[in-house]
Design a protein around this motif. Structure first.
Motif, PDB file in Angstrom:
ATOM      1  N   LEU A   1     -15.723  -4.013   5.111  1.00  0.00           N
ATOM      2  CA  LEU A   1     -14.713  -3.342   4.309  1.00  0.00           C
ATOM      3  C   LEU A   1     -13.368  -3.277   5.039  1.00  0.00           C
ATOM      4  O   LEU A   1     -12.407  -2.768   4.505  1.00  0.00           O
ATOM      5  N   GLY A   2     -13.302  -3.759   6.247  1.00  0.00           N
ATOM      6  CA  GLY A   2     -12.074  -3.679   7.014  1.00  0.00           C
ATOM      7  C   GLY A   2     -11.819  -2.273   7.509  1.00  0.00           C
ATOM      8  O   GLY A   2     -10.686  -1.866   7.734  1.00  0.00           O
TER       9      GLY A   2
ATOM     10  N   ARG B   1     -10.816   1.254   3.879  1.00  0.00           N
ATOM     11  CA  ARG B   1     -10.255  -0.109   3.702  1.00  0.00           C
ATOM     12  C   ARG B   1      -8.783  -0.018   4.066  1.00  0.00           C
ATOM     13  O   ARG B   1      -8.125   0.962   3.707  1.00  0.00           O
ATOM     14  N   TRP B   2      -8.277  -1.003   4.774  1.00  0.00           N
ATOM     15  CA  TRP B   2      -6.870  -1.002   5.155  1.00  0.00           C
ATOM     16  C   TRP B   2      -6.359  -2.427   5.087  1.00  0.00           C
ATOM     17  O   TRP B   2      -6.769  -3.270   5.892  1.00  0.00           O
ATOM     18  N   GLU B   3      -5.494  -2.695   4.090  1.00  0.00           N
ATOM     19  CA  GLU B   3      -4.879  -4.020   3.959  1.00  0.00           C
ATOM     20  C   GLU B   3      -3.521  -3.944   4.632  1.00  0.00           C
ATOM     21  O   GLU B   3      -2.544  -3.483   4.036  1.00  0.00           O
TER      22      GLU B   3
ATOM     23  N   THR C   1      -0.394  -5.588   2.872  1.00  0.00           N
ATOM     24  CA  THR C   1       0.200  -4.987   1.665  1.00  0.00           C
ATOM     25  C   THR C   1       0.517  -3.503   1.856  1.00  0.00           C
ATOM     26  O   THR C   1       1.073  -2.875   0.954  1.00  0.00           O
ATOM     27  N   GLY C   2       0.158  -2.927   2.993  1.00  0.00           N
ATOM     28  CA  GLY C   2       0.432  -1.505   3.232  1.00  0.00           C
ATOM     29  C   GLY C   2      -0.391  -0.596   2.333  1.00  0.00           C
ATOM     30  O   GLY C   2       0.037   0.507   1.973  1.00  0.00           O
ATOM     31  N   CYS C   3      -1.580  -1.071   1.964  1.00  0.00           N
ATOM     32  CA  CYS C   3      -2.449  -0.289   1.082  1.00  0.00           C
ATOM     33  C   CYS C   3      -3.755   0.051   1.803  1.00  0.00           C
ATOM     34  O   CYS C   3      -4.306  -0.797   2.508  1.00  0.00           O
ATOM     35  N   ALA C   4      -4.207   1.284   1.638  1.00  0.00           N
ATOM     36  CA  ALA C   4      -5.486   1.681   2.242  1.00  0.00           C
ATOM     37  C   ALA C   4      -6.256   2.552   1.256  1.00  0.00           C
ATOM     38  O   ALA C   4      -5.680   3.084   0.292  1.00  0.00           O
ATOM     39  N   GLU C   5      -7.544   2.688   1.512  1.00  0.00           N
ATOM     40  CA  GLU C   5      -8.408   3.481   0.623  1.00  0.00           C
ATOM     41  C   GLU C   5      -9.105   4.568   1.432  1.00  0.00           C
ATOM     42  O   GLU C   5      -9.602   4.303   2.533  1.00  0.00           O
ATOM     43  N   ILE C   6      -9.137   5.776   0.869  1.00  0.00           N
ATOM     44  CA  ILE C   6      -9.813   6.870   1.568  1.00  0.00           C
ATOM     45  C   ILE C   6     -11.243   7.055   1.048  1.00  0.00           C
ATOM     46  O   ILE C   6     -11.549   6.779  -0.103  1.00  0.00           O
TER      47      ILE C   6
ATOM     48  N   ILE D   1      -1.958   4.670  -1.187  1.00  0.00           N
ATOM     49  CA  ILE D   1      -3.306   5.066  -0.767  1.00  0.00           C
ATOM     50  C   ILE D   1      -4.168   5.212  -2.016  1.00  0.00           C
ATOM     51  O   ILE D   1      -3.769   5.887  -2.983  1.00  0.00           O
ATOM     52  N   GLU D   2      -5.324   4.573  -1.985  1.00  0.00           N
ATOM     53  CA  GLU D   2      -6.220   4.568  -3.154  1.00  0.00           C
ATOM     54  C   GLU D   2      -7.503   5.330  -2.872  1.00  0.00           C
ATOM     55  O   GLU D   2      -7.876   5.540  -1.710  1.00  0.00           O
ATOM     56  N   ALA D   3      -8.193   5.710  -3.926  1.00  0.00           N
ATOM     57  CA  ALA D   3      -9.540   6.269  -3.825  1.00  0.00           C
ATOM     58  C   ALA D   3     -10.326   5.807  -5.042  1.00  0.00           C
ATOM     59  O   ALA D   3      -9.780   5.711  -6.143  1.00  0.00           O
TER      60      ALA D   3
END
Ligand SMILES: CC(C)(COP(=O)(O)OP(=O)(O)OC[C@H]1O[C@@H](n2cnc3c(N)ncnc32)[C@H](O)[C@@H]1OP(=O)(O)O)[C@@H](O)C(=O)NCCC(=O)NCCS
Length: 158
Positions: A37-38, A61-63, A66-71, A105-107
């Motif tokens: 999942l990175g 997850r941390w892309e 693209t400066g996007c991550a998931e908590i 930041i996504e969830a």
């Protein structure tokens, strides 16, 4: 990829970095390996009153491009319903935007998880839609509600 965040403090909680090996052990064999999942790393949550570990929170997850991550997050049952996860997540969002330089930041949460949806709304994340057939924490694809907060949202409301 290995990455160790610093400890974070909130009013009632200590968030202490958790080594990746113990995360994988805790998640069990029915979950995807974190590296797939990175996952950079995450924090164990300790209640200041007892200094006992009561859950975890972190970026699953941390892309970086693209400066996007998931908590992702979890709290022991006995400590739910006191606003503790919202408190922990606010400091993690602040760390993500201020120190990791994230723009979004996504969830993802299961539609049958109103407590999680409530916490995500309370910390300023908006529900954006439904993600179907997604391979997430478990080995089988599932349907999720997608929540997100952008840097612009954060600056406006945070
Ligand atoms: C989701 C979770 C972290 C919430 O943590 P928490 O510290 O108990 O959150 P809060 O105390 O802020 O309470 C959650 C809110 O949901 C509400 N809630 C709880 N159960 C609910 C239910 N079945 N239906 C509707 N609302 C519910 C609470 O009343 C509270 O509302 P409020 O903000 O108006 O006070 C915790 O329940 C948990 O660890 N669940 C298992 C793991 C999990 O689901 N992780 C998230 C994966 S995306």
């Amino acid at each position: 990829m290995s990455w160790t965040p610093p400890p974070l403090d909130t009013k009632r909680l200590h968030l202490r970095p958790q080594p990746i090996a113990s995360q994988e052990k805790a998640r069990g064999s029915n979950s995807l390996p974190n590296r797939r999942l990175g996952l950079p790393s995450n924090w164990q949550i300790f209640h200041k009153a007892t200094d006992k570990a009561i859950g975890f929170v972190g970026f699953i997850r941390w892309e970086r491009d693209t400066g996007c991550a998931e908590i992702g997050f979890w709290l022991e049952r006995a400590h739910r319903g006191q606003g503790l996860m919202a408190e922990a997540l606010r400091s993690v969002l602040a760390f993500g935007f201020n120190r990791m330089g994230l723009d979004r930041i996504e969830a993802l949460c299961q539609p049958s998880n109103p407590a999680s949806e409530r916490v995500l709304s309370r910390i300023g994340m908006q529900r954006e839609g439904i993600v179907r057939g997604h391979l997430h924490a478990k080995a089988e694809p599932e349907t999720f509600h997608l929540y997100a907060i952008t840097r612009a949202d954060w600056l406006r409301t945070g």
